[in-house]
Design an enzyme around this catalytic site. Structure first.
Site, PDB file in Angstrom:
ATOM      1  N   LYS A  29       0.830  -1.210   0.000  1.00 47.70           N
ATOM      2  CA  LYS A  29       0.000   0.000   0.000  1.00 47.70           C
ATOM      3  C   LYS A  29       0.861   1.255   0.000  1.00 47.70           C
ATOM      4  O   LYS A  29       0.534   2.242  -0.688  1.00 47.70           O
ATOM      5  CB  LYS A  29      -0.938  -0.019   1.212  1.00 47.70           C
ATOM      6  CG  LYS A  29      -2.065  -1.033   1.068  1.00 47.70           C
ATOM      7  CD  LYS A  29      -2.737  -1.348   2.387  1.00 47.70           C
ATOM      8  CE  LYS A  29      -3.739  -2.490   2.206  1.00 47.70           C
ATOM      9  NZ  LYS A  29      -4.284  -2.982   3.477  1.00 47.70           N
ATOM     10  N   GLN A  73      -5.507  -2.002   9.566  1.00 44.95           N
ATOM     11  CA  GLN A  73      -5.109  -3.275   8.968  1.00 44.95           C
ATOM     12  C   GLN A  73      -5.620  -4.438   9.815  1.00 44.95           C
ATOM     13  O   GLN A  73      -5.320  -4.537  11.001  1.00 44.95           O
ATOM     14  CB  GLN A  73      -3.578  -3.348   8.840  1.00 44.95           C
ATOM     15  CG  GLN A  73      -3.069  -4.579   8.118  1.00 44.95           C
ATOM     16  CD  GLN A  73      -3.528  -4.635   6.670  1.00 44.95           C
ATOM     17  OE1 GLN A  73      -3.390  -3.686   5.912  1.00 44.95           O
ATOM     18  NE2 GLN A  73      -4.096  -5.763   6.277  1.00 44.95           N
ATOM     19  N   ASP A  96     -12.229   1.376   3.687  1.00 47.97           N
ATOM     20  CA  ASP A  96     -12.251  -0.087   3.687  1.00 47.97           C
ATOM     21  C   ASP A  96     -13.676  -0.627   3.586  1.00 47.97           C
ATOM     22  O   ASP A  96     -13.884  -1.816   3.348  1.00 47.97           O
ATOM     23  CB  ASP A  96     -11.575  -0.622   4.956  1.00 47.97           C
ATOM     24  CG  ASP A  96     -10.420  -1.551   4.645  1.00 47.97           C
ATOM     25  OD1 ASP A  96     -10.226  -1.881   3.461  1.00 47.97           O
ATOM     26  OD2 ASP A  96      -9.701  -1.948   5.575  1.00 47.97           O
TER      27      ASP A  96
END
Length: 269
Positions: A29, A73, A96
């Site tokens: 990322k 994450q 997300d």
């Protein structure tokens, strides 16, 4: 955007612990954001940190107008309440797509989520880009996690597939998967899906990633998927590799969602 209004999209990422797969994802990322010109900030915590520490970091990103997306994450260490932590993320920065409002709108006909979860979105985008017909096809999703299985099944339904979900309690799962035109697996169990589970000519999307020790690799490990690639590739018409299949698409969709969030904020067309 930078040339026109002098602003760039910003992504804040929170990483807890040192899971090998999570470190790989975050590293990818960072690289992708640098290449795309997206501002990136990583906040790291040890796997012994408290919920309050993680929530405080999220709230700092929430309050900073230069960050348009926030990503925690996953998975988090077991002592942390994932639901509580994700609920702290501001809805309009939930790139997300895991906020209950985003997930609820994804599930409801006539509603549109602000963001679709990146991995399922990337999977379906792969199918579309490769000309795979989804409408009217039988799709089987192995796993029902909030990250992959549940949103993937909802998204496939939005594209008018007939969707079946296989869980750990499903008896004789191979009998169900052998009927699938599209087979998607995201359970994180290495080589779980064998070639005999795949219908000849089916399209297989392997979302699973599992690190195994390999001293010949630079990091000392390599990633394999849920699907036994060697066996399934002999049967499937299309199959995604691990790594290099769904992973890059997940990152691409994350950048897309972050850009979309910034575009929305600045009313940029």
């Amino acid at each position: 955007m930078k040339k026109t209004i002098g602003e760039v999209p910003g992504l804040g990422v929170i990483l807890v612990g040192e899971r090998k797969d999570s470190l790989t994802y975050v590293r990818n990322k960072i690289t992708a954001c640098e290449e795309a010109g997206i501002k990136f900030k990583l906040t790291e915590f040890s796997d012994t940190c408290t919920e309050d520490e993680v929530c405080d970091a999220i709230m700092r990103f929430n309050a900073d107008p230069s960050f348009h997306g926030i990503l925690v994450q996953l998975p988090l260490p077991q002592h942390l309440n994932e639901e509580k932590i994700l609920n702290v993320v501001k809805l309009e920065k939930d790139v997300d797509g895991f906020h209950p409002v985003n997930m609820g709108n994804l599930a409801m006909r006539g509603r549109e989520p602000l963001f679709v979860p990146c991995t399922p979105k990337g999977c379906v985008e792969l199918l579309i880009r490769y000309g795979v017909e989804i409408m009217g096809k039988k799709a089987v999703v192995i796993g029902r996690s909030n990250i992959v299985g549940l949103p993937a099944s909802l998204l496939l339904q939005r594209h008018h597939a007939t969707v079946t979900i296989v869980t750990a309690l499903t008896p004789n799962p191979e009998e169900i998967t052998r009927d699938a035109d599209i087979l998607m697996s995201g359970v994180g169990v290495p080589n779980f899906v064998r070639g005999s589970w795949v219908k000849p000519g089916a399209v297989v999307v392997d979302v699973g990633t599992y690190p195994i020790e390999d001293k010949s690799c630079e990091q000392g490990y390599r990633l394999i998927g849920d699907v036994c690639y060697e066996e399934a590739s002999r049967v499937a018409s299309l199959i995604t590799p691990v790594p290099g299949g769904v992973g890059p698409m997940t990152v691409a969709m994350l950048l897309y969602n972050t850009l979309e969030s910034a575009t929305r904020k600045y009313n940029f067309v």
